[in-house]
Design a protein around this motif. Structure first.
Motif, PDB file in Angstrom:
ATOM      1  N   ARG A 175       0.832  -1.195   0.000  1.00  0.00           N
ATOM      2  CA  ARG A 175       0.000   0.000   0.000  1.00  0.00           C
ATOM      3  C   ARG A 175       0.867   1.245   0.000  1.00  0.00           C
ATOM      4  NH1 ARG A 175       0.710   2.284   4.831  1.00  0.00           N
ATOM      5  NH2 ARG A 175       0.825   1.030   6.730  1.00  0.00           N
ATOM      6  N   ARG A 176       0.218   2.374  -0.306  1.00  0.00           N
ATOM      7  CA  ARG A 176       0.913   3.656  -0.214  1.00  0.00           C
ATOM      8  C   ARG A 176       1.287   3.894   1.239  1.00  0.00           C
ATOM      9  NH1 ARG A 176       0.289   7.440  -4.628  1.00  0.00           N
ATOM     10  NH2 ARG A 176       1.531   8.881  -3.364  1.00  0.00           N
ATOM     11  N   ALA A 177       2.453   4.415   1.432  1.00  0.00           N
ATOM     12  CA  ALA A 177       2.914   4.746   2.770  1.00  0.00           C
ATOM     13  C   ALA A 177       2.159   5.971   3.282  1.00  0.00           C
ATOM     14  CB  ALA A 177       4.409   5.019   2.756  1.00  0.00           C
ATOM     15  N   VAL A 178       2.001   6.016   4.592  1.00  0.00           N
ATOM     16  CA  VAL A 178       1.368   7.148   5.273  1.00  0.00           C
ATOM     17  C   VAL A 178       2.365   7.706   6.289  1.00  0.00           C
ATOM     18  CG1 VAL A 178      -0.972   6.259   4.910  1.00  0.00           C
ATOM     19  CG2 VAL A 178       0.291   5.620   6.981  1.00  0.00           C
ATOM     20  N   PRO A 179       2.150   8.925   6.773  1.00  0.00           N
ATOM     21  CA  PRO A 179       3.109   9.524   7.714  1.00  0.00           C
ATOM     22  C   PRO A 179       3.420   8.646   8.927  1.00  0.00           C
ATOM     23  CG  PRO A 179       1.625  11.209   6.909  1.00  0.00           C
ATOM     24  CD  PRO A 179       1.105   9.889   6.382  1.00  0.00           C
ATOM     25  N   ALA A 180       2.457   7.878   9.397  1.00  0.00           N
ATOM     26  CA  ALA A 180       2.692   7.015  10.555  1.00  0.00           C
ATOM     27  C   ALA A 180       3.704   5.905  10.268  1.00  0.00           C
ATOM     28  CB  ALA A 180       1.373   6.415  11.037  1.00  0.00           C
ATOM     29  N   ASP A 181       4.016   5.654   9.003  1.00  0.00           N
ATOM     30  CA  ASP A 181       4.988   4.622   8.621  1.00  0.00           C
ATOM     31  C   ASP A 181       6.432   5.115   8.675  1.00  0.00           C
ATOM     32  OD1 ASP A 181       2.985   2.704   7.932  1.00  0.00           O
ATOM     33  OD2 ASP A 181       2.780   3.625   5.938  1.00  0.00           O
ATOM     34  N   ALA A 182       6.646   6.400   8.902  1.00  0.00           N
ATOM     35  CA  ALA A 182       7.983   6.993   8.761  1.00  0.00           C
ATOM     36  C   ALA A 182       9.045   6.266   9.570  1.00  0.00           C
ATOM     37  CB  ALA A 182       7.947   8.473   9.132  1.00  0.00           C
ATOM     38  N   SER A 183       8.789   6.008  10.832  1.00  0.00           N
ATOM     39  CA  SER A 183       9.799   5.362  11.679  1.00  0.00           C
ATOM     40  C   SER A 183      10.109   3.948  11.201  1.00  0.00           C
ATOM     41  CB  SER A 183       9.316   5.347  13.130  1.00  0.00           C
ATOM     42  OG  SER A 183      10.289   4.737  13.944  1.00  0.00           O
ATOM     43  N   ASP A 184       9.069   3.189  10.846  1.00  0.00           N
ATOM     44  CA  ASP A 184       9.279   1.827  10.355  1.00  0.00           C
ATOM     45  C   ASP A 184      10.059   1.823   9.046  1.00  0.00           C
ATOM     46  OD1 ASP A 184       7.904   0.747  12.516  1.00  0.00           O
ATOM     47  OD2 ASP A 184       6.007   0.628  11.429  1.00  0.00           O
ATOM     48  N   ILE A 185       9.738   2.762   8.151  1.00  0.00           N
ATOM     49  CA  ILE A 185      10.428   2.839   6.856  1.00  0.00           C
ATOM     50  C   ILE A 185      11.897   3.200   7.048  1.00  0.00           C
ATOM     51  CG2 ILE A 185      10.594   4.114   4.689  1.00  0.00           C
ATOM     52  CD1 ILE A 185       7.512   4.340   4.772  1.00  0.00           C
ATOM     53  N   SER A 186      12.166   4.201   7.876  1.00  0.00           N
ATOM     54  CA  SER A 186      13.561   4.600   8.050  1.00  0.00           C
ATOM     55  C   SER A 186      14.368   3.509   8.751  1.00  0.00           C
ATOM     56  CB  SER A 186      13.676   5.941   8.769  1.00  0.00           C
ATOM     57  OG  SER A 186      13.000   5.923   9.988  1.00  0.00           O
ATOM     58  N   GLY A 187      13.764   2.803   9.695  1.00  0.00           N
ATOM     59  CA  GLY A 187      14.455   1.680  10.330  1.00  0.00           C
ATOM     60  C   GLY A 187      14.772   0.583   9.331  1.00  0.00           C
ATOM     61  N   GLU A 247       6.134   9.448  -4.203  1.00  0.00           N
ATOM     62  CA  GLU A 247       5.235   8.295  -4.233  1.00  0.00           C
ATOM     63  C   GLU A 247       5.937   7.125  -3.548  1.00  0.00           C
ATOM     64  OE1 GLU A 247       3.099   5.311  -7.439  1.00  0.00           O
ATOM     65  OE2 GLU A 247       3.661   7.331  -8.112  1.00  0.00           O
ATOM     66  N   THR A 248       5.532   6.862  -2.320  1.00  0.00           N
ATOM     67  CA  THR A 248       6.200   5.866  -1.484  1.00  0.00           C
ATOM     68  C   THR A 248       5.243   4.724  -1.188  1.00  0.00           C
ATOM     69  OG1 THR A 248       7.485   7.656  -0.485  1.00  0.00           O
ATOM     70  CG2 THR A 248       7.494   5.531   0.657  1.00  0.00           C
ATOM     71  N   TRP A 249       5.726   3.520  -1.368  1.00  0.00           N
ATOM     72  CA  TRP A 249       4.952   2.301  -1.149  1.00  0.00           C
ATOM     73  C   TRP A 249       5.633   1.457  -0.085  1.00  0.00           C
ATOM     74  CZ3 TRP A 249       0.403   1.202  -3.713  1.00  0.00           C
ATOM     75  CH2 TRP A 249       0.074   2.079  -4.760  1.00  0.00           C
ATOM     76  N   VAL A 250       4.842   0.708   0.660  1.00  0.00           N
ATOM     77  CA  VAL A 250       5.366  -0.240   1.638  1.00  0.00           C
ATOM     78  C   VAL A 250       4.756  -1.609   1.402  1.00  0.00           C
ATOM     79  CG1 VAL A 250       5.958   1.415   3.449  1.00  0.00           C
ATOM     80  CG2 VAL A 250       3.636   0.477   3.352  1.00  0.00           C
TER      81      VAL A 250
END
Length: 170
Positions: A9-21, A56-59
Motif C-alpha cells: 500500500r501507499r505509505a502514510v506519515p505514521a509509517d515513517a519510523s518503520d520505513i527509516s528503520g 510516491e512511497t509504497w510499503v
C-alpha cells in the motif's frame, strides 16, 4: 511466508519510523563497505520530512511489520529496500511489478556496482544496464550503474495483485 500474505500500500506519515528503520537495516546489510553519508537521525528526518510528503512511497507489510519500501519519482525507482530477513521471498518482485504498472512507458534506477545481488535482481526483472559512473555524482562516492526497463512492444499490462492498496486512488 508467501508473498500473497503481503499487503502492499501507499505509505502514510505514521509509517515513517518503520520505513527509516528498514532503510537503515537494509543499507547496512546489503552495503557493508559503502560509507553512509548521513546519520541515523538525518535518515529518519529525510524519510519523515521529504520522502513521505513529496514522493510516491509504497510499503510491503507482512502482518504488522514493514518488510519492504519503494519510492517512485517521475520515471525512476528512486529507492527499493527490503528487510534483510525477508529477501528472496518475492517481495522485491512484487514492488517492481507495481512500479511497472504505475509507469508502463518505462523505468530507470541506479544501484551501486558493488551490489551484485541487487544488480542480478534488476536484470531478472528485465532491467538493462545502460550507464556506469565512477561515483563522483552520488553522496557515497561509490561507482554506480543506471538500469532501464522498457516494456516489449505489444506487452499486456500487469494486473494488480491482491492486497495492493492505493489510498490516493480512492
Amino acid at each position: 511466508m508467501q508473498t500473497n500474505t503481503l499487503v502492499v500500500r501507499r505509505a502514510v506519515p505514521a509509517d515513517a519510523s518503520d520505513i527509516s528503520g528498514l532503510w537503515l537495516r537494509s543499507f547496512a546489510a546489503a552495503l557493508p563497505t559503502v560509507t553512509r553519508p548521513h546519520s541515523e537521525e538525518q535518515v529518519h528526518a529525510w524519510i519523515r520530512d521529504i520522502v513521505l510528503p513529496t514522493q510516491e512511497t509504497w510499503v510491503a507489510i507482512a502482518g504488522e511489520t514493514v518488510v519492504g519500501m519503494m519510492v517512485i519519482e517521475g520515471g525512476d525507482v528512486d529507492q527499493l529496500y527490503l528487510d534483510p530477513d525477508h529477501r528472496g521471498r518475492g517481495i522485491g518482485a512484487r514492488l517492481i511489478e507495481l512500479a511497472k504498472r504505475r509507469r508502463p512507458a518505462g523505468l530507470s534506477l541506479w544501484t551501486f556496482q558493488i551490489n551484485g545481488p541487487a544488480r542480478r535482481f534488476y536484470e531478472r526483472q528485465g532491467f538493462v544496464p545502460v550507464e556506469k559512473t565512477d561515483g563522483r555524482g552520488n553522496e557515497e562516492n561509490e561507482p554506480d550503474v543506471r538500469y532501464c526497463w522498457h516494456p516489449e512492444p505489444g506487452a499486456v499490462a500487469i494486473p494488480a495483485q491482491a492486497g495492493e492498496q492505493d489510498p490516493a486512488a480512492r
